[in-house]
Design an enzyme around this catalytic site. Structure first.
Site, PDB file in Angstrom:
ATOM      1  N   ALA A  21      26.878  15.819  48.522  1.00 10.27           N
ATOM      2  CA  ALA A  21      27.028  15.321  49.904  1.00 10.27           C
ATOM      3  C   ALA A  21      25.674  15.300  50.612  1.00 10.27           C
ATOM      4  O   ALA A  21      25.352  14.333  51.319  1.00 10.27           O
ATOM      5  CB  ALA A  21      28.013  16.214  50.663  1.00 10.27           C
ATOM      6  N   ASP A 126      32.254  36.025  47.093  1.00 12.27           N
ATOM      7  CA  ASP A 126      32.552  37.299  47.772  1.00 12.27           C
ATOM      8  C   ASP A 126      33.023  37.121  49.224  1.00 12.27           C
ATOM      9  O   ASP A 126      33.604  38.037  49.800  1.00 12.27           O
ATOM     10  CB  ASP A 126      31.313  38.200  47.782  1.00 12.27           C
ATOM     11  CG  ASP A 126      30.949  38.687  46.396  1.00 12.27           C
ATOM     12  OD1 ASP A 126      31.762  38.499  45.474  1.00 12.27           O
ATOM     13  OD2 ASP A 126      29.853  39.245  46.240  1.00 12.27           O
ATOM     14  N   ARG A 161      54.972  48.096  32.378  1.00 10.66           N
ATOM     15  CA  ARG A 161      53.658  48.741  32.405  1.00 10.66           C
ATOM     16  C   ARG A 161      53.001  48.620  33.773  1.00 10.66           C
ATOM     17  O   ARG A 161      53.341  47.742  34.565  1.00 10.66           O
ATOM     18  CB  ARG A 161      52.719  48.052  31.409  1.00 10.66           C
ATOM     19  CG  ARG A 161      52.946  48.469  29.986  1.00 10.66           C
ATOM     20  CD  ARG A 161      52.076  47.638  29.055  1.00 10.66           C
ATOM     21  NE  ARG A 161      52.152  48.132  27.694  1.00 10.66           N
ATOM     22  CZ  ARG A 161      51.790  47.429  26.627  1.00 10.66           C
ATOM     23  NH1 ARG A 161      51.341  46.198  26.760  1.00 10.66           N
ATOM     24  NH2 ARG A 161      51.875  47.964  25.424  1.00 10.66           N
ATOM     25  N   MET A 168      35.907  40.851  41.072  1.00 11.34           N
ATOM     26  CA  MET A 168      34.519  40.933  41.544  1.00 11.34           C
ATOM     27  C   MET A 168      34.448  41.392  42.994  1.00 11.34           C
ATOM     28  O   MET A 168      35.432  41.339  43.725  1.00 11.34           O
ATOM     29  CB  MET A 168      33.813  39.598  41.368  1.00 11.34           C
ATOM     30  CG  MET A 168      33.299  39.397  39.960  1.00 11.34           C
ATOM     31  SD  MET A 168      32.293  37.922  39.817  1.00 11.34           S
ATOM     32  CE  MET A 168      31.447  38.284  38.258  1.00 11.34           C
TER      33      MET A 168
END
Ligand code: F6P
Length: 328
Positions: A21, A126, A161, A168
């Site tokens: 862009a 993040d 289980r 991350m």
């Protein structure tokens, strides 16, 4: 005017759409566009290539960054910084667009303060950048986490289980938090909210007492259990070993790792990246700089690069409470 663009730090899906862009909107405004390969490493080395509209064709759907990225140690040093300034002059660049996370944007601020008109674009899975509600790549990474959790739940249910899924986020629990909510996790462990191993196992045991036969615990790689000794093991490994030792539930660990960084960008990331790429180039073409363009609500805003070292406000503790409430 000749504008350079680089992608830096951990890659994130949608970086290519931002470059595409910026190049196409830049050339439409009569700017000459250039790409710098491998972030600040390429800037120091003078690795600058011309980019025209055709050079950025066929990349909107590609994850990663076709320009390459790096975490440059040299650019933090005065020597590397001076080399970068000389490369910018030698390449005839009148301005720079930096696409990346906190470290990369700190570099953008340094360049701006040292005479290079620079505009930042937030890109990091993040989502820990001040002033940016959603950075490029976050949505795609979250979708990858959720898809992974769905698959893990299938096998967790089959075998009764517990699964510890490490995601991350060294300093930020955003991926764990939002991925955990969307993926139906029983418990989310993040750097922002320390817990003891005893608390974690009590939580899982209370689920068993309530009739839950399986459990999904999402842990951010930056989580540290209160009171746990440094063993070199990842937090996911520490928690799954601890739960297994209780003998109450068979436990497995899954570390998603760099799976979360790759993949074709979602529609959201392509749209966001395209808007931010255009906004960045427009600012430079208008003779302004020293800001990061970012999404706030539905709108794009400009945040001074001098402010982005502040802590991000994206981690929402109400979501943390909500996960506990829903997991009951
Ligand atoms: O900053 C993005 C990120 O993916 C973090 O979540 C993670 O801790 C880090 O990068 C991993 O970096 P690298 O790919 O350099 O090991």
């Amino acid at each position: 005017m000749r504008i350079g663009i680089l992608t830096s730090g951990g890659d994130s899906p949608g970086m290519n759409a931002a470059v595409r862009a910026a190049v196409r909107c830049g050339t439409a405004r009569g700017l000459e566009m250039a790409g710098i390969r491998h972030g600040y490493v390429g800037l120091i080395a003078g690795d600058v290539v011309p980019l025209d509209n055709r050079a950025v064709g066929g990349i909107i759907e590609r994850g990663g960054t076709f320009l390459g990225s790096a975490r440059s140690k040299e650019f933090i040093e005065p020597d590397g910084q001076q080399h970068a300034l000389r490369s910018i002059e030698a390449a005839g660049l009148d301005g720079l667009i930096v696409v990346g996370g906190n470290g990369s944007l700190a570099g953008a601020r340094w360049l701006q303060e040292n005479g290079v008109p620079t505009v930042g674009i937030p890109a990091s899975i993040d989502n820990d950048i001040y002033g940016s509600a959603m950075a490029i790549g976050v949505d795609t990474a979250l979708n990858t986490v959720v898809e992974s959790l769905d698959r893990i739940r299938d096998t967790a249910i089959s075998h009764d289980r517990a699964f510890v899924v490490e995601v991350m986020g060294r300093e930020s629990g955003y991926i764990a938090l939002m991925g955990g909510l969307a993926g139906g996790a029983e418990l989310v462990l993040v750097p922002e909210f320390p817990e003891t191993l005893a608390d974690v196992s009590e939580y899982v045991l209370s689920g068993l007492r309530k009739g839950k036969h399986h459990s999904i615990i999402v842990v951010a790689e930056g989580f540290t259990a209160v009171g746990s000794v440094q063993t070199g093991k990842s937090p996911g490994r520490i928690i799954s070993d601890f739960l297994e030792q209780t003998g109450a539930i068979e436990t497995r660990l899954s570390i998603l790792g760099h799976l979360q960084r790759g993949g074709s960008p979602s529609a959201f990331d392509r749209i966001l990246a395209s808007r931010l790429g255009k906004a960045a180039v427009d600012i430079l073409a208008d003779g302004e700089s020293g800001v990061m363009v970012a999404l706030t609500g539905q709108e794009l805003t400009s945040v001074p690069l001098s402010e982005i070292a502040r802590p991000s406000e994206n981690f929402n503790s109400e979501i943390y409470e909500l996960i506990n409430e829903i997991a009951n």
